[in-house]
Design a protein around this motif. Structure first.
Motif, PDB file in Angstrom:
ATOM      1  N   ILE A  63      53.762  38.644 -29.023  1.00  0.00           N
ATOM      2  CA  ILE A  63      53.535  38.019 -30.330  1.00  0.00           C
ATOM      3  C   ILE A  63      54.752  38.209 -31.226  1.00  0.00           C
ATOM      4  CG2 ILE A  63      52.209  38.218 -32.471  1.00  0.00           C
ATOM      5  CD1 ILE A  63      50.684  36.697 -30.393  1.00  0.00           C
ATOM      6  N   ASN A  64      55.308  39.403 -31.251  1.00  0.00           N
ATOM      7  CA  ASN A  64      56.467  39.659 -32.119  1.00  0.00           C
ATOM      8  C   ASN A  64      57.696  38.877 -31.677  1.00  0.00           C
ATOM      9  OD1 ASN A  64      55.777  41.598 -34.279  1.00  0.00           O
ATOM     10  ND2 ASN A  64      55.174  42.914 -32.582  1.00  0.00           N
ATOM     11  N   THR A 103      39.528  53.404 -31.742  1.00  0.00           N
ATOM     12  CA  THR A 103      39.885  52.879 -33.066  1.00  0.00           C
ATOM     13  C   THR A 103      41.392  52.689 -33.153  1.00  0.00           C
ATOM     14  OG1 THR A 103      40.187  55.056 -34.109  1.00  0.00           O
ATOM     15  CG2 THR A 103      37.940  54.143 -34.082  1.00  0.00           C
ATOM     16  N   PHE A 104      41.835  52.134 -34.258  1.00  0.00           N
ATOM     17  CA  PHE A 104      43.248  51.839 -34.483  1.00  0.00           C
ATOM     18  C   PHE A 104      43.675  52.462 -35.804  1.00  0.00           C
ATOM     19  CE2 PHE A 104      41.376  48.618 -31.844  1.00  0.00           C
ATOM     20  CZ  PHE A 104      42.293  48.472 -30.809  1.00  0.00           C
ATOM     21  N   THR A 105      44.748  53.246 -35.755  1.00  0.00           N
ATOM     22  CA  THR A 105      45.198  53.960 -36.935  1.00  0.00           C
ATOM     23  C   THR A 105      46.093  53.081 -37.807  1.00  0.00           C
ATOM     24  OG1 THR A 105      46.944  54.903 -35.559  1.00  0.00           O
ATOM     25  CG2 THR A 105      45.005  56.261 -35.952  1.00  0.00           C
ATOM     26  N   ASN A 106      46.325  53.550 -39.023  1.00  0.00           N
ATOM     27  CA  ASN A 106      47.007  52.765 -40.044  1.00  0.00           C
ATOM     28  C   ASN A 106      48.505  53.039 -40.016  1.00  0.00           C
ATOM     29  OD1 ASN A 106      47.419  51.161 -42.357  1.00  0.00           O
ATOM     30  ND2 ASN A 106      47.242  52.952 -43.689  1.00  0.00           N
ATOM     31  N   LEU A 107      49.202  52.469 -39.044  1.00  0.00           N
ATOM     32  CA  LEU A 107      50.640  52.674 -38.936  1.00  0.00           C
ATOM     33  C   LEU A 107      51.397  51.420 -39.348  1.00  0.00           C
ATOM     34  CD1 LEU A 107      50.888  54.637 -35.572  1.00  0.00           C
ATOM     35  CD2 LEU A 107      50.827  55.519 -37.889  1.00  0.00           C
ATOM     36  N   GLY A 109      52.845  48.095 -39.681  1.00  0.00           N
ATOM     37  CA  GLY A 109      52.590  46.801 -39.072  1.00  0.00           C
ATOM     38  C   GLY A 109      51.183  46.579 -38.576  1.00  0.00           C
ATOM     39  N   THR A 110      50.308  47.598 -38.615  1.00  0.00           N
ATOM     40  CA  THR A 110      48.959  47.435 -38.066  1.00  0.00           C
ATOM     41  C   THR A 110      48.176  46.362 -38.807  1.00  0.00           C
ATOM     42  OG1 THR A 110      48.879  49.739 -37.301  1.00  0.00           O
ATOM     43  CG2 THR A 110      46.778  48.590 -37.560  1.00  0.00           C
ATOM     44  N   GLU A 111      48.113  46.468 -40.122  1.00  0.00           N
ATOM     45  CA  GLU A 111      47.344  45.489 -40.895  1.00  0.00           C
ATOM     46  C   GLU A 111      47.929  44.086 -40.749  1.00  0.00           C
ATOM     47  OE1 GLU A 111      45.329  47.223 -44.738  1.00  0.00           O
ATOM     48  OE2 GLU A 111      47.412  47.912 -44.668  1.00  0.00           O
ATOM     49  N   ALA A 112      49.253  43.993 -40.781  1.00  0.00           N
ATOM     50  CA  ALA A 112      49.894  42.680 -40.648  1.00  0.00           C
ATOM     51  C   ALA A 112      49.626  42.077 -39.272  1.00  0.00           C
ATOM     52  CB  ALA A 112      51.402  42.812 -40.881  1.00  0.00           C
ATOM     53  N   TYR A 113      49.562  42.914 -38.259  1.00  0.00           N
ATOM     54  CA  TYR A 113      49.285  42.423 -36.910  1.00  0.00           C
ATOM     55  C   TYR A 113      47.870  41.868 -36.818  1.00  0.00           C
ATOM     56  CZ  TYR A 113      49.145  42.440 -31.755  1.00  0.00           C
ATOM     57  OH  TYR A 113      49.031  42.098 -30.426  1.00  0.00           O
ATOM     58  N   PHE A 114      46.912  42.588 -37.368  1.00  0.00           N
ATOM     59  CA  PHE A 114      45.544  42.077 -37.380  1.00  0.00           C
ATOM     60  C   PHE A 114      45.456  40.757 -38.143  1.00  0.00           C
ATOM     61  CE2 PHE A 114      43.918  46.596 -36.639  1.00  0.00           C
ATOM     62  CZ  PHE A 114      43.562  46.332 -35.331  1.00  0.00           C
ATOM     63  N   TRP A 478      52.667  49.504 -31.173  1.00  0.00           N
ATOM     64  CA  TRP A 478      52.957  48.345 -32.027  1.00  0.00           C
ATOM     65  C   TRP A 478      54.097  48.655 -32.988  1.00  0.00           C
ATOM     66  CZ3 TRP A 478      47.134  47.276 -33.569  1.00  0.00           C
ATOM     67  CH2 TRP A 478      46.436  46.918 -32.412  1.00  0.00           C
ATOM     68  N   ALA A 479      54.095  49.868 -33.532  1.00  0.00           N
ATOM     69  CA  ALA A 479      55.189  50.261 -34.429  1.00  0.00           C
ATOM     70  C   ALA A 479      56.509  50.345 -33.665  1.00  0.00           C
ATOM     71  CB  ALA A 479      54.865  51.599 -35.089  1.00  0.00           C
TER      72      ALA A 479
END
Length: 493
Positions: A63-64, A103-107, A109-114, A478-479
């Protein structure tokens, strides 16, 4: 400059007519022509970047890279993207259980990826369980007294603060890793010694059960690898000072279904690389890919290859690694993790049954089972339990399932749970996570292992993502892709 080619690779290429002599490197065109002659029905596809492995790291990298303006092809051996995300839907109730990734932690790019994937998120909820401490080799409960929550979190806070001091050296990548002589001693000492140094006794079970058991020998390996696996951001989530997410749907597989939808025909499912040619100086790659369902072949050419699979000997066999690559990867050690969703009427409905040796009794916080072992059985609802089983590379699914069955029988024979009455363990779903958490020794780290590993980036037109170059957790990967790998690949064009 010519890339080095193994003897086996040269023999294979001579047999196909790809090269005329051991010292002549094949071209992409000659390779394609040879494969077309051998597999006349094969189609040819080309892209800027081909990615092998459609798990968490490979899907995200794809995706990136698309968002960076590159055309891609993504090759995945399974029937869907997502690797070991492992979402199971109860066929009767429709309830979803995620027994791989929780679960998925808040690192970064996480929110932007979702958001990019169109995935709405929520905070996860967890059911209450009753802990039991049992020696699974005998089935008998042990006199282990868990620390109180205040003491456990105080020790975890100490761990978080120490790890945070070193985090920039290995998170999200090892781009800032120091020269061998400058590696901090805290990172090299056995984690058991590190834990004693910082008085982490009261949080050891949390570190072990949270993630550390997957390392198989948490106490003995360099502390670096525990810090990498259970980093400061993860500790912050347990401490409640940072957030975590799951998809609003409660089904983690939705993330990867969204990736597949966005990438469309660029995704090649049920597909495995059988042969390859990788050229030096970013001159490109050619991959022969077989569809495991249809038996059809596709010849893929690309300017760059991104490897998003664990670099074990078996995984790398189709890629004809040379002596430079093998010198790095042969030093790696992997543990193997299986996770299953199981049922048995003898298991207490709300139980979290930890496996600890008898030596863990009477306040010994540094006693854990020897591999291979079942880590725990944890109730997740409606009679389902998550089981985690750990061994060394080569430990099979069949062996893991047999070990889980044996544990149930021993628990029942000891009277810790109700008699089984001959009823076997029901396996609703099972996932072989395969080799995980590649690690090396203190001596190898001091000899420049990380430097040698990262020097492979771009070597033979190949770039590397995945846990062996970063971390096993999705959001860490992802980071890593966002901040390190994708800019490196894009800048190479």
């Amino acid at each position: 400059m010519f890339s080095r080619i193994s003897t086996a690779a040269v023999v294979a290429q001579l047999a196909m007519g790809v090269v005329a002599s051991p010292c002549k490197v094949p071209t992409i065109n000659s390779t394609v022509a040879a494969w077309q002659a051998k597999y006349p029905g094969a189609t040819v596809q080309s892209a800027d970047v081909v990615i092998v492995g459609g798990g968490s790291s490979g899907s995200n990298a794809a995706i990136n890279l698309v968002d960076a303006g590159k055309s891609i092809l993504l090759i995945e051996k399974k029937a869907q993207l997502g690797g070991m995300v492992d979402s199971f839907t109860d066929p009767t109730t429709g309830t979803v259980y995620d027994f791989g990734v929780a679960t998925f932690t808040n690192l970064t790019g996480t929110e932007a990826y979702f958001e990019r994937l169109g995935i709405s998120t929520k905070s996860p909820t967890f059911g209450a369980t009753t802990p039991y401490y049992v020696d699974f080799t005998t089935g008998q409960t042990i006199d282990y007294v868990a620390p109180d929550v205040v003491s456990e979190f105080a020790a975890l806070g100490v761990y978080h603060d120490v790890v945070a001091q070193y985090q920039d050296l290995f998170f999200p990548s090892y781009a800032n890793w120091p020269a061998p002589e400058d590696i901090p001693e805290d990172l090299l000492m056995p984690f058991g010694d590190f834990a004693v140094k910082y008085n982490l006794n009261d949080t050891m079970l949390l570190l072990w059960a949270g993630i550390g058991a997957g390392l198989a020998d948490m106490l003995d390996l360099p502390a670096l690898y525990v810090m990498q696996t259970f980093g400061a951001p993860t500790a912050a989530v347990f401490l409640g000072t940072d957030v975590q997410y799951v998809p609003e749907s409660g089904r983690n597989q939705d993330i990867y279904d969204a990736v597949a939808s966005i990438l469309g025909d660029a995704v090649m499912l049920n597909s495995m690389v059988t042969e390859s040619v990788r050229l030096a100086n970013n001159q490109g790659v050619a991959l022969l890919v077989e569809n495991q369902v249809s038996g059809d072949y596709t010849i893929v050419t690309a300017e760059r290859l991104v490897m998003a699979i664990e670099p074990t000997a078996s995984n790398l066999a189709p890629f004809a690694t040379d002596s430079t690559e093998s010198a790095v990867f042969n030093k790696g050690t992997w543990s193997v993790v299986s996770t299953g969703l199981v049922q048995h009427p003898s298991l207490p409905a709300d139980a979290l049954i930890y496996n600890l040796p008898a030596s863990a009794a009477n306040g010994n916080d540094f006693a854990y089972p020897e591999p291979p072992f079942v880590d725990y059985f944890e109730a997740v609802g409606d009679g389902y339990f998550q089981a985690i089983v750990v061994g060394w590379e080569g430990f099979t699914v069949e062996e893991a399932q047999a070990l889980a069955q044996d544990a149930i029988e021993k628990l029942a024979d000891a009277g810790t749970i109700d008699p089984t009455n001959g009823v076997p363990l029901t396996i609703a779903a099972w996932s072989d996570h395969g080799p995980m958490d590649m690690r090396s020794t203190k001596e190898d780290l001091q000899a420049g292992f990380i430097q040698d590993q990262y020097a492979l980036q771009g070597y033979r037109s190949t770039y590397w993502t995945g846990a062996a170059f970063s971390n096993q957790l999705s959001t860490y990967l992802w980071a890593y892709n966002l901040e390190y790998l994708v800019p490196l690949v894009v800048a190479s064009f």
